[in-house]
Design an enzyme around this catalytic site. Structure first.
Site: not given
Ligand code: NAD
Length: 462
Positions: A170, A201, A203-204, A207, A245, A279, A369
């Site tokens: 995804k 699609g 995420g909520p 995912g 990650e 990241c 971050e």
């Protein structure tokens, strides 16, 4: 503007279960360049079933044959390198040269490394009176972000396939087009139907349905800490393996004996690269007080050169988030020496390359971050102070140490609570394990350590 149809499930492009679509926007000019279907739980279920059905066959496929498919996949990525780079540039906004050198080239290197590992890895070992078999963990759910959109897919798919796992990917909402290109390359590489599946699609919706699916054995996620925490909680409920990650706030430690100009210039380039959306970027530069002013001046000059050379960030939400952090830095008393919160252009999601001096450890910009082209320069008194500051965040993904003498840099690096450290500007190695200490994540990607994440052991006693 192109309307892309279908999900790659069970070896073919199939119509999505629902009608909703996701718009893909070019971050440079804010134009919609395409739409992809917004997958639902129904699509996810079909993809997981296809992966489950394909698992016994692929798991039993000899490693040499899996290696051959991966080698064909690498060749397919080589053949499509230009198209991949152009697609990433269109949906992520990164300059074409960077897309060619990094977004297209790194996945080729990683796919190649797993073609080789699949052929050479010892999936069986003897210990005492036992034979230990390294078997695939099963069906993998891969949920990936947009910042290195193809690399993050390949860093999960290639080791999973090498291990004998099947997979459902995804990809991030912002960058689904390069994921579709990748699916075509997988298809052409002769990977059997159902071994690799792609569901685009939200995420909520898609995912979350994927992470929650009982047919999934391992969830491998790259993205924000907030979503990672949620996925870990879902996995815990089902005693499912998870690899995460997550973010980072890595330190670039410049020891007093270092070549200051080199350390600062490489450090600034590292942060500005990919518009700060990395990241593992060294977003905190730590400099001894005796060389601090000189370092700040060098960094400000270096950052100014990036003015027009970096691309935008991925979307309006990220731009606003990054600018919010810059405003917070100013409000908390840090000194702006390059860039600032103002929009450098009227159109596009651009953020000025920004450098803050006089940053103290307690400031938000020293702890959280930012995920944009923003560098914070902190001052230390002595080596112990530098180590305390370097280790003083919840993260531990990467870092750098610079010193006149390599041994001195290594000694310092060994005391850092972090998963990867570049010594005097050491180069990226696609075989080195990548992953975090502390809240930067769980598990490792790349190389043999990345392969091991997709294997479980069965020991037979004689
Ligand atoms: P995100 O964590 O929301 O998205 C990453 C992936 O997770 C995407 O595919 C997304 O669709 C999916 N997702 C989102 N909600 C989900 C849910 N409830 N269940 C399952 N999957 C879900 O990241 P973002 O919003 O795109 O970025 C926000 C911040 O995350 C960034 O500013 C940055 O700090 C961080 N980030 C880190 C990395 C990294 O490489 N570690 C990558 C991207 C973003």
């Amino acid at each position: 503007m192109k309307a892309y149809d279908g999900m790659y499930i069970g070896g073919a492009w199939r119509p999505a279960a629902g009608q909703d679509v996701i718009e893909v926007v070019n971050p440079v000019d804010e134009q919609v360049i395409g739409t992809v279907p917004a997958g639902t739980a129904e699509d996810v279920d079909a993809a997981v079933r296809a992966a489950r059905d394909a698992l016994p066959g692929w798991a039993a496929t000899p490693p040499a044959e899996r290696a051959a498919r991966l080698a064909a996949l690498r060749d397919g990525l080589v053949a499509r390198a230009d198209e991949i780079a152009e697609t990433v540039t269109a949906e992520l906004g990164s300059p074409l040269k960077f897309s060619q050198a990094v977004h297209a080239a790194v996945p080729i290197a990683v796919a190649g490394s797993y073609a080789e590992l699949a052929a050479t890895y010892s999936f069986e070992e003897k210990t005492g009176n036992s034979v230990v078999h390294h078997e695939p963990i099963g069906v993998v759910a891969a949920i990936t972000p947009w910042n290195y959109p193809l690399h993050q897919i390949v860093a999960k798919v290639a080791p999973a396939l090498a291990a004998g796992c099947t997979i459902v990917v995804k990809p991030a909402e912002d960058t689904p087009l390069v994921a579709r290109l990748f699916a075509e390359a997988v298809h052409e590489a002769g990977v059997p139907a159902g071994v690799f599946n792609l569901v685009t699609g939200l995420g909520p919706v898609a995912g979350q349905a994927l992470a929650e699916h009982p047919g999934v054995d391992l969830v491998s996620f790259t993205g924000s800490t907030a979503v990672g925490r949620r996925i870990a909680a879902i996995a815990a409920g089902q005693i499912k393996k998870v690899a995460l990650e997550l973010g980072g706030k890595s330190a670039n430690v410049i020891l007093p004996t270092a070549d200051l100009a080199k350390a600062v210039n490489v450090g600034v380039a590292n942060v500005m690269s990919n518009s700060g959306q990395t990241c593992s970027a060294w977003t905190r530069m730590l400099v001894h007080r005796d060389r601090y002013d000189e370092a700040v001046e060098l960094a400000a000059t270096a950052a100014a050169k990036y003015g027009d050379r970096i691309g935008p960030v991925v979307n309006a939400k990220q731009r606003d988030r990054v600018r919010g952090y810059i405003e917070k830095g100013v409000a908390e008393g840090a000194r702006l020496v390059a860039g600032g919160p103002e929009a450098p252009r009227e159109t596009g999601f651009f953020v000025s390359p920004t450098v803050f001096a006089d940053v103290t450890e307690d400031m938000t910009i020293a702890q959280e971050e930012i995920f944009g082209p923003v560098l914070s320069i902190l001052q230390y008194e002595d080596e112990e102070d530098a180590l305390r500051i370097a280790n003083g965040t919840v993260y531990g993904l990467a870092g750098a140490v610079w010193a006149g003498d390599e041994t001195e840099a290594v000694a310092f690096a060994r005391r850092m609570d972090t998963g990867q450290v570049d010594i005097n500007g050491g180069r990226f190695n696609p075989l080195a394990p990548f992953g975090g200490y502390k809240q930067s994540g769980v598990g490792r990607e790349l190389g043999v350590h990345g392969l091991a994440e997709y294997l479980q052991t069965k020991s037979l006693q004689f």
